[in-house]
Motif scaffolding. Structure first.
Motif, PDB file in Angstrom:
ATOM      1  N   GLY A 155       0.891  -0.794  -0.421  1.00 44.89           N
ATOM      2  CA  GLY A 155      -0.556   0.029   0.255  1.00 44.89           C
ATOM      3  C   GLY A 155       0.630   1.544  -0.052  1.00 44.89           C
ATOM      4  N   PRO A 156       0.130   2.426   0.091  1.00 46.58           N
ATOM      5  CA  PRO A 156       1.295   3.626  -0.536  1.00 46.58           C
ATOM      6  C   PRO A 156       2.237   4.103   1.041  1.00 46.58           C
ATOM      7  CG  PRO A 156      -1.281   4.280   1.289  1.00 46.58           C
ATOM      8  CD  PRO A 156      -1.264   2.672  -0.214  1.00 46.58           C
ATOM      9  N   LEU A 157       1.485   3.341   2.436  1.00 48.53           N
ATOM     10  CA  LEU A 157       2.834   3.799   3.283  1.00 48.53           C
ATOM     11  C   LEU A 157       4.470   2.748   3.342  1.00 48.53           C
ATOM     12  CD1 LEU A 157      -0.005   3.202   6.690  1.00 48.53           C
ATOM     13  CD2 LEU A 157       1.001   4.944   5.565  1.00 48.53           C
ATOM     14  N   TYR A 158       4.195   0.993   2.828  1.00 45.56           N
ATOM     15  CA  TYR A 158       4.584   0.757   2.612  1.00 45.56           C
ATOM     16  C   TYR A 158       5.721   1.156   1.003  1.00 45.56           C
ATOM     17  CZ  TYR A 158       7.777  -3.210   2.096  1.00 45.56           C
ATOM     18  OH  TYR A 158       8.604  -4.187   2.252  1.00 45.56           O
ATOM     19  N   THR A 159       4.998   1.084   0.480  1.00 46.64           N
ATOM     20  CA  THR A 159       6.003   1.638  -1.188  1.00 46.64           C
ATOM     21  C   THR A 159       6.176   3.412  -0.646  1.00 46.64           C
ATOM     22  OG1 THR A 159       3.957   0.261  -1.981  1.00 46.64           O
ATOM     23  CG2 THR A 159       5.257   2.476  -3.304  1.00 46.64           C
ATOM     24  N   GLY A 160       5.638   3.767  -0.046  1.00 47.70           N
ATOM     25  CA  GLY A 160       6.552   4.786   0.896  1.00 47.70           C
ATOM     26  C   GLY A 160       8.041   5.305   0.833  1.00 47.70           C
ATOM     27  N   SER A 161       7.548   3.551   1.874  1.00 49.66           N
ATOM     28  CA  SER A 161       8.832   4.215   3.061  1.00 49.66           C
ATOM     29  C   SER A 161       9.759   3.267   2.030  1.00 49.66           C
ATOM     30  CB  SER A 161       8.036   2.209   3.983  1.00 49.66           C
ATOM     31  OG  SER A 161       8.423   1.949   3.711  1.00 49.66           O
ATOM     32  N   LYS A 162       9.845   2.693   1.469  1.00 45.79           N
ATOM     33  CA  LYS A 162      10.426   2.068   0.660  1.00 45.79           C
ATOM     34  C   LYS A 162      11.100   2.633  -0.813  1.00 45.79           C
ATOM     35  CE  LYS A 162      11.247  -2.247   2.445  1.00 45.79           C
ATOM     36  NZ  LYS A 162      12.571  -2.604   3.413  1.00 45.79           N
ATOM     37  N   PHE A 163      10.634   3.316  -0.822  1.00 47.14           N
ATOM     38  CA  PHE A 163      11.319   4.793  -2.088  1.00 47.14           C
ATOM     39  C   PHE A 163      11.731   5.738  -1.141  1.00 47.14           C
ATOM     40  CE2 PHE A 163       8.304   3.362  -5.325  1.00 47.14           C
ATOM     41  CZ  PHE A 163       8.741   4.242  -6.841  1.00 47.14           C
ATOM     42  N   ALA A 164      11.717   5.885  -0.124  1.00 43.93           N
ATOM     43  CA  ALA A 164      12.762   6.745   0.956  1.00 43.93           C
ATOM     44  C   ALA A 164      14.114   5.995   1.255  1.00 43.93           C
ATOM     45  CB  ALA A 164      11.557   6.561   2.017  1.00 43.93           C
ATOM     46  N   VAL A 165      14.046   4.706   1.141  1.00 48.93           N
ATOM     47  CA  VAL A 165      15.527   4.317   1.814  1.00 48.93           C
ATOM     48  C   VAL A 165      15.934   3.964   0.624  1.00 48.93           C
ATOM     49  CG1 VAL A 165      16.389   1.555   2.287  1.00 48.93           C
ATOM     50  CG2 VAL A 165      13.873   1.986   3.307  1.00 48.93           C
ATOM     51  N   ARG A 166      15.632   4.226  -0.437  1.00 47.45           N
ATOM     52  CA  ARG A 166      16.359   4.191  -1.651  1.00 47.45           C
ATOM     53  C   ARG A 166      16.518   5.142  -2.291  1.00 47.45           C
ATOM     54  NH1 ARG A 166      12.488   4.406  -7.370  1.00 47.45           N
ATOM     55  NH2 ARG A 166      14.280   4.845  -9.179  1.00 47.45           N
ATOM     56  N   GLY A 167      16.180   6.730  -1.701  1.00 40.96           N
ATOM     57  CA  GLY A 167      16.840   8.261  -1.110  1.00 40.96           C
ATOM     58  C   GLY A 167      17.776   7.592  -0.534  1.00 40.96           C
ATOM     59  N   LEU A 168      17.911   7.307   0.653  1.00 41.17           N
ATOM     60  CA  LEU A 168      18.825   7.149   1.960  1.00 41.17           C
ATOM     61  C   LEU A 168      20.096   6.503   1.361  1.00 41.17           C
ATOM     62  CD1 LEU A 168      17.386   5.593   4.920  1.00 41.17           C
ATOM     63  CD2 LEU A 168      18.381   7.810   5.013  1.00 41.17           C
ATOM     64  N   LEU A 169      19.632   5.611   0.177  1.00 42.73           N
ATOM     65  CA  LEU A 169      21.337   4.611  -0.640  1.00 42.73           C
ATOM     66  C   LEU A 169      21.242   5.361  -1.359  1.00 42.73           C
ATOM     67  CD1 LEU A 169      22.382   2.301  -1.864  1.00 42.73           C
ATOM     68  CD2 LEU A 169      21.085   1.950  -3.704  1.00 42.73           C
ATOM     69  N   SER A 170      20.876   6.621  -2.222  1.00 40.94           N
ATOM     70  CA  SER A 170      21.961   7.415  -3.450  1.00 40.94           C
ATOM     71  C   SER A 170      22.321   8.349  -2.229  1.00 40.94           C
ATOM     72  CB  SER A 170      20.433   8.455  -3.957  1.00 40.94           C
ATOM     73  OG  SER A 170      20.927   8.833  -4.979  1.00 40.94           O
ATOM     74  N   GLN A 171      21.383   8.719  -1.590  1.00 40.26           N
ATOM     75  CA  GLN A 171      22.172   9.658  -0.671  1.00 40.26           C
ATOM     76  C   GLN A 171      24.046   9.609   0.172  1.00 40.26           C
ATOM     77  OE1 GLN A 171      22.181  13.118  -0.272  1.00 40.26           O
ATOM     78  NE2 GLN A 171      23.838  13.649   1.304  1.00 40.26           N
ATOM     79  N   LEU A 172      23.456   8.254   0.787  1.00 35.79           N
ATOM     80  CA  LEU A 172      24.272   7.880   1.500  1.00 35.79           C
ATOM     81  C   LEU A 172      25.254   7.624   1.060  1.00 35.79           C
ATOM     82  CD1 LEU A 172      22.038   6.056   4.712  1.00 35.79           C
ATOM     83  CD2 LEU A 172      23.821   8.410   4.000  1.00 35.79           C
ATOM     84  N   SER A 173      25.139   6.874  -0.101  1.00 32.08           N
ATOM     85  CA  SER A 173      26.492   6.158  -1.329  1.00 32.08           C
ATOM     86  C   SER A 173      26.870   7.304  -1.552  1.00 32.08           C
ATOM     87  CB  SER A 173      25.930   5.545  -2.344  1.00 32.08           C
ATOM     88  OG  SER A 173      24.624   6.308  -3.620  1.00 32.08           O
ATOM     89  N   PHE A 174      26.731   7.929  -2.223  1.00 27.48           N
ATOM     90  CA  PHE A 174      27.085   9.906  -2.297  1.00 27.48           C
ATOM     91  C   PHE A 174      28.068  10.103  -1.130  1.00 27.48           C
ATOM     92  CE2 PHE A 174      27.018  14.466  -2.425  1.00 27.48           C
ATOM     93  CZ  PHE A 174      28.270  14.065  -3.249  1.00 27.48           C
ATOM     94  N   GLU A 175      27.777  10.714  -0.341  1.00 25.75           N
ATOM     95  CA  GLU A 175      27.962  11.362   1.230  1.00 25.75           C
ATOM     96  C   GLU A 175      29.028  10.861   1.349  1.00 25.75           C
ATOM     97  OE1 GLU A 175      25.766  12.214   5.319  1.00 25.75           O
ATOM     98  OE2 GLU A 175      24.358  12.732   3.355  1.00 25.75           O
ATOM     99  N   LEU A 176      29.001   9.343   1.722  1.00 25.83           N
ATOM    100  CA  LEU A 176      29.911   9.034   2.623  1.00 25.83           C
ATOM    101  C   LEU A 176      31.346   8.019   1.713  1.00 25.83           C
ATOM    102  CD1 LEU A 176      27.918   6.758   5.120  1.00 25.83           C
ATOM    103  CD2 LEU A 176      28.694   8.596   5.665  1.00 25.83           C
TER     104      LEU A 176
END
Length: 273
Positions: A155-176
């Protein structure tokens, strides 16, 4: 006898008590790693501590707590001497509750529970592990989902949360970078013990208890597979192996039966060639 891919490595895995997390723990030990685990289940913690060989140690705690993550890191380093890899697997599911059917008086609590565990849990894990990972120039493997890329995987809660983890991946792979690599695995439908939301009275429900779950999963992917947790463990091993993935960061392995070749097929639909 040849060495395993993770011989000499020390790993901390969140949510390693059951499901995909437990499969990853077992596979990492087979590949020569020593493994610390953070899990909220007292039963799972006791079971992991009782495993023979002395290669696994579990810490009881909640991934919503930075202090619990710090304790897990400290316990792992105290027992095994260092930390090379962090793997975040802990998560919950919304059981496809649509926005229309989501009760207004439960939205705040359900949203907080979902994002605190699925998103903040990974963020806090990386935060707590950073000092030790910096010492070893280690790496992180996050868990996304097919729902972090395609609609219909929740549903939208789970899907939204997993898109957010995808955002963490993008930012942290760049930042670290360049010292710490950050990658992810995106499993598809899996017969696992993934629980629901306590805020939605589904905290005691497990995905594996759904009627006809394997067949429902097979209908959604081109390879028509209903994955078991062990089917995804190889992907975590590969990304955790620094010697084999020195130039890999910001990468996602889609262990989902080929969903990206056709997209999700509606439940009850037929796959056509």
């Amino acid at each position: 006898m040849s060495e395993g891919w993770l011989t000499g490595k020390v790993v901390l895995i969140t949510g390693g008590g059951t499901g995909i997390g437990r499969a990853v723990v077992e596979r990492f030990v087979e590949e020569g790693a020593r493994v610390g685990v953070l899990d909220r289940s007292d039963e799972a913690v006791a079971e992991l501590r009782a495993l023979p060989g002395g290669n696994v140690w579990a810490t009881g705690g909640d991934v919503r707590s930075l202090d619990d993550h710090k304790r897990a890191v400290a316990d792992t380093v105290e027992r095994f001497g260092k930390l090379d890899v962090l793997v975040t697997v802990a998560g919950i599911f919304d059981y496809f509750v649509s926005l229309e059917s989501l009760a207004e008086d439960r939205i705040d609590a359900a949203f907080s529970e979902m994002f605190d565990i699925n998103v903040k849990g990974s963020l806090l894990a990386v935060k707590a592990a950073l000092p030790e990972l910096s010492k070893t120039q280690g790496n992180v493997v996050l868990t996304i989902s097919n729902a972090g890329f395609l609609p219909g995987g929740g549903g939208p809660l789970y899907t939204g949360s997993k898109f957010a983890v995808r955002g963490l991946l993008s930012q942290l792979s760049f930042e670290l970078a360049p010292n710490i690599r950050v990658n992810a695995v995106a499993p598809g439908g899996t017969v696992t013990q993934l629980r629901g939301l306590e805020a939605m009275d589904s905290g005691d429900i497990r995905l594996a208890d759904m009627a006809d779950l394997p067949e429902l999963i097979r209908q959604t992917n081109p390879l028509q597979v209903a994955s078991q947790p062990t089917d995804h463990a190889w992907a975590y091993v590969y990304l955790a192996s620094k010697e084999r993935t020195t130039s890999v960061t910001g990468c996602v392995i889609h262990s989902d039966g080929g969903l990206h070749s056709r997209g999700l097929v509606p439940l009850g639909g037929e796959l056509t060639s």
